[in-house]
Design an enzyme around this catalytic site. Sequence first.
Site, PDB file in Angstrom:
ATOM      1  N   TYR A 128       0.878  -1.179   0.000  1.00  0.00           N
ATOM      2  CA  TYR A 128       0.000   0.000   0.000  1.00  0.00           C
ATOM      3  C   TYR A 128       0.909   1.221   0.000  1.00  0.00           C
ATOM      4  CZ  TYR A 128      -4.365   2.411   1.446  1.00  0.00           C
ATOM      5  OH  TYR A 128      -5.494   3.205   1.521  1.00  0.00           O
ATOM      6  N   HIS A 133      -2.394   7.738  -3.084  1.00  0.00           N
ATOM      7  CA  HIS A 133      -3.583   6.868  -3.037  1.00  0.00           C
ATOM      8  C   HIS A 133      -4.047   6.702  -1.583  1.00  0.00           C
ATOM      9  CE1 HIS A 133      -6.302   3.484  -3.776  1.00  0.00           C
ATOM     10  NE2 HIS A 133      -5.645   2.804  -2.857  1.00  0.00           N
ATOM     11  N   GLU A 201      -0.786  -0.554 -10.561  1.00  0.00           N
ATOM     12  CA  GLU A 201       0.323  -0.930  -9.686  1.00  0.00           C
ATOM     13  C   GLU A 201       1.495  -1.470 -10.502  1.00  0.00           C
ATOM     14  OE1 GLU A 201      -0.653  -3.104  -6.154  1.00  0.00           O
ATOM     15  OE2 GLU A 201      -2.775  -2.550  -6.227  1.00  0.00           O
ATOM     16  N   TYR A 244     -13.731  -4.799   5.132  1.00  0.00           N
ATOM     17  CA  TYR A 244     -12.302  -4.594   5.396  1.00  0.00           C
ATOM     18  C   TYR A 244     -11.948  -4.323   6.849  1.00  0.00           C
ATOM     19  CZ  TYR A 244     -12.030   0.555   5.789  1.00  0.00           C
ATOM     20  OH  TYR A 244     -12.112   1.862   6.202  1.00  0.00           O
ATOM     21  N   THR A 350      -1.570   0.907  -5.104  1.00  0.00           N
ATOM     22  CA  THR A 350      -2.037   1.791  -6.175  1.00  0.00           C
ATOM     23  C   THR A 350      -1.152   3.044  -6.280  1.00  0.00           C
ATOM     24  OG1 THR A 350      -4.257   1.014  -5.705  1.00  0.00           O
ATOM     25  CG2 THR A 350      -4.069   3.014  -7.036  1.00  0.00           C
TER      26      THR A 350
HETATM   27 CA    CA Z   1      -3.786  -3.360  -4.414  1.00  0.00          CA
END
Ligand code: CA
Length: 414
Positions: A128, A133, A201, A244, A350
């Site tokens: 991450y 992002h 990515e 999540y 991202t």
């Molecule tokens: Ca991802």
Amino acid sequence: MFIAPSSARSWVEVRPESHFSIQNIPFGLMTVPGGNVTLATAIGDFAVNLTVLRDSGLLSEIKYPDLDHFADFTLESLQGLRYEIFELLEAGNGALRDNDLLRKLALVPLDEASLLLPIRPGAFIDFYSGIHHASNVGKMFRPDMDALLSNYRHVPVGYNGRASSVVVSGTPIHRPKGQTKSPNDPTPTFGPTKELDFELEMGFFVSEPTGMGESLPIDQVPHSILGYVLVNDWSARDVQRWEYQPLGPFLAKSFATSISPWIVLPDALEPFRLNALEQDPQPLPYLQTKRPLRFDIKLEVQLKTRAMSKHQTISVSNAKYLYWSFDQQLAHQSSNGTPLGWGDLYASGTISGPVEGSFGSMLEITWKGSNPIELTETNESRTFLQEGDSLMLTGFCQGDGYRVGFGSVEGTVN
Ligand code: CA
């Protein structure tokens, strides 16, 4: 490591905008007539069958007995093979250039080449590390808090994803089903996602396994990365929102991850390193390195609906916007002594740029659906992906008169 001189040219015609210059020489896996599989490279508009070259004595038979899979290759042996190919394709070398029969056998037009998933990863890890992002997502979903959580600049956040659904460019993408619940509904429902998204990515494959309890020092990471690919980490945002917390992404991400078919070696990217991004606060010692950490890789996202005749660019970004480098990601993963596997795939997270027009997901481009993407050719608009939409990522480094690129990774929603 072998860095091809920027003045080098091939006897194969390479247009200046081609991703596959003689400075690149990436590796892929290709099926050939009859169903066999071979390692291949790309130059200009051609894929090159390396088994044909080896069987004709143009590549070392002893060093490369098995050219139908990557599993026997380390970074070092792939670097050696890359150098042999460089010599064969270099303008002054007539061994293949002047052999009409062999050349016709070995060179396949790229648009006719059937490329496979180069490596079936044993594990897929998703970081991450795109700070813009992470910050955009924070602003959207936690508007009354700091955009970045307090750990972000200390720890390269990531999770173990799903390797079995990693697919090569061109593989159709199904719309996943899942549990969703909007804030006004009392209970969740189960059905197809209404918020199918992409994530821009970069990724890399690991070349050196480590043992249980062993930690890879960050300065040794460069020997452990086999090469790089583009990654589209497809995501179902409505499923993600509901599932999540408290443990992180699960079914919203595990249904498909697409990668580009060509593995670009670290050697080819080396001339495109940038100075390190300033990291403040300074990371802990196991994440510190003197090596410049960033690559200047220009990234682009293109969308084409079923009604459109060609793709429209919807975002332009760059790999330099990653806060945590690939080296830091791998050193962090290994820091607790978990074994690293040969062929494990790592994705960066991202990669959004700092401003509108450079965001790496539809969630950000449309700012949670409030600012739809307008498609000029057909006057259609999109907030998330619909049936028949083709999403394509491309990426390349710009040299002096040549490019080192990844080609593209494409997937169409069916
Ligand atoms: Ca991802």
